[in-house]
Motif scaffolding. Structure first.
Motif, PDB file in Angstrom:
ATOM      1  N   TYR A 139       5.229  52.510  56.487  1.00  0.00           N
ATOM      2  CA  TYR A 139       4.696  53.853  56.265  1.00  0.00           C
ATOM      3  C   TYR A 139       3.204  53.601  55.737  1.00  0.00           C
ATOM      4  O   TYR A 139       1.987  54.337  56.198  1.00  0.00           O
ATOM      5  CB  TYR A 139       5.493  54.618  55.173  1.00  0.00           C
ATOM      6  N   ASP A 140       2.685  52.893  54.725  1.00  0.00           N
ATOM      7  CA  ASP A 140       1.604  52.789  54.215  1.00  0.00           C
ATOM      8  C   ASP A 140       0.641  52.251  55.326  1.00  0.00           C
ATOM      9  O   ASP A 140      -0.629  52.635  55.297  1.00  0.00           O
ATOM     10  CB  ASP A 140       1.554  51.777  52.968  1.00  0.00           C
ATOM     11  N   ALA A 141       1.012  51.210  56.019  1.00  0.00           N
ATOM     12  CA  ALA A 141       0.187  50.660  57.110  1.00  0.00           C
ATOM     13  C   ALA A 141      -0.179  51.953  58.172  1.00  0.00           C
ATOM     14  O   ALA A 141      -1.268  51.913  58.557  1.00  0.00           O
ATOM     15  CB  ALA A 141       0.929  49.540  57.899  1.00  0.00           C
ATOM     16  N   GLU A 194      -0.275  55.083  57.674  1.00  0.00           N
ATOM     17  CA  GLU A 194      -1.280  56.017  56.922  1.00  0.00           C
ATOM     18  C   GLU A 194      -2.690  55.395  56.614  1.00  0.00           C
ATOM     19  O   GLU A 194      -3.505  56.205  56.826  1.00  0.00           O
ATOM     20  CB  GLU A 194      -0.700  56.315  55.544  1.00  0.00           C
ATOM     21  N   GLU A 195      -2.822  54.138  56.416  1.00  0.00           N
ATOM     22  CA  GLU A 195      -4.037  53.335  56.489  1.00  0.00           C
ATOM     23  C   GLU A 195      -4.753  53.361  57.616  1.00  0.00           C
ATOM     24  O   GLU A 195      -5.746  53.534  57.908  1.00  0.00           O
ATOM     25  CB  GLU A 195      -3.682  51.831  55.986  1.00  0.00           C
ATOM     26  N   ALA A 196      -4.006  53.247  58.926  1.00  0.00           N
ATOM     27  CA  ALA A 196      -4.568  53.156  60.209  1.00  0.00           C
ATOM     28  C   ALA A 196      -4.684  54.533  60.725  1.00  0.00           C
ATOM     29  O   ALA A 196      -5.736  54.724  61.420  1.00  0.00           O
ATOM     30  CB  ALA A 196      -3.482  52.759  61.100  1.00  0.00           C
TER      31      ALA A 196
END
Length: 139
Positions: free
Chosen positions: A132-134, A136-138
């Protein structure tokens, strides 16, 4: 797939009994009790007291991050709900200890089931968080 108005747990499907009240309503006694005993401090206190009675200061030392005020408030709520018992020991200085009552021991069984689930699924949850964090970062 569970029907609307039912909650399912692995291996069981139970119809939710809304005749006792709407657990989603703010003023529902069931929701109020779940909110109170479901907070992180109550759960940690119940888990510690499951090993036997402890004095106030021992609880404070063993629960990292809890303030004296929050510990006092949480213990009062648990005592009011009939989950723990407070005992004052005379002496200098006076000390106070807390023990789990039978109602609290029953709740501790449910807490242990949740703890077991968390420990079993921590790695999977961490992987989901990383995905999820990856994403969101992308974005």
């Amino acid at each position: 797939m569970a029907q609307e108005g039912t909650f399912s747990t692995p291996g069981t499907v139970q119809v939710t009994d809304f005749s006792r009240g709407d657990v989603f309503a703010r003023n529902c006694p069931t929701r109020q009790l779940l909110d109170r005993v479901g907070d992180k401090w109550s759960v940690l206190i119940l888990m510690l007291l499951g090993g036997g009675g402890l004095r106030f200061n021992e609880l404070k030392r063993r629960i990292d991050g809890i303030s004296q005020k929050m510990l006092s408030q949480t213990l009062r709520s648990l005592e009011r709900d009939g989950l723990v018992e407070r005992e004052v020991h005379p002496g200098k200085p006076i000390s106070v200890s807390y023990t789990l009552l039978p109602l609290g021991a029953g709740l501790l069984g449910a807490v242990r089931m949740m703890t077991d689930w968390a420990e079993t699924n921590m790695a999977e949850v961490a992987q989901a968080q990383a995905r999820y964090d990856a994403m969101e970062e992308a974005a």
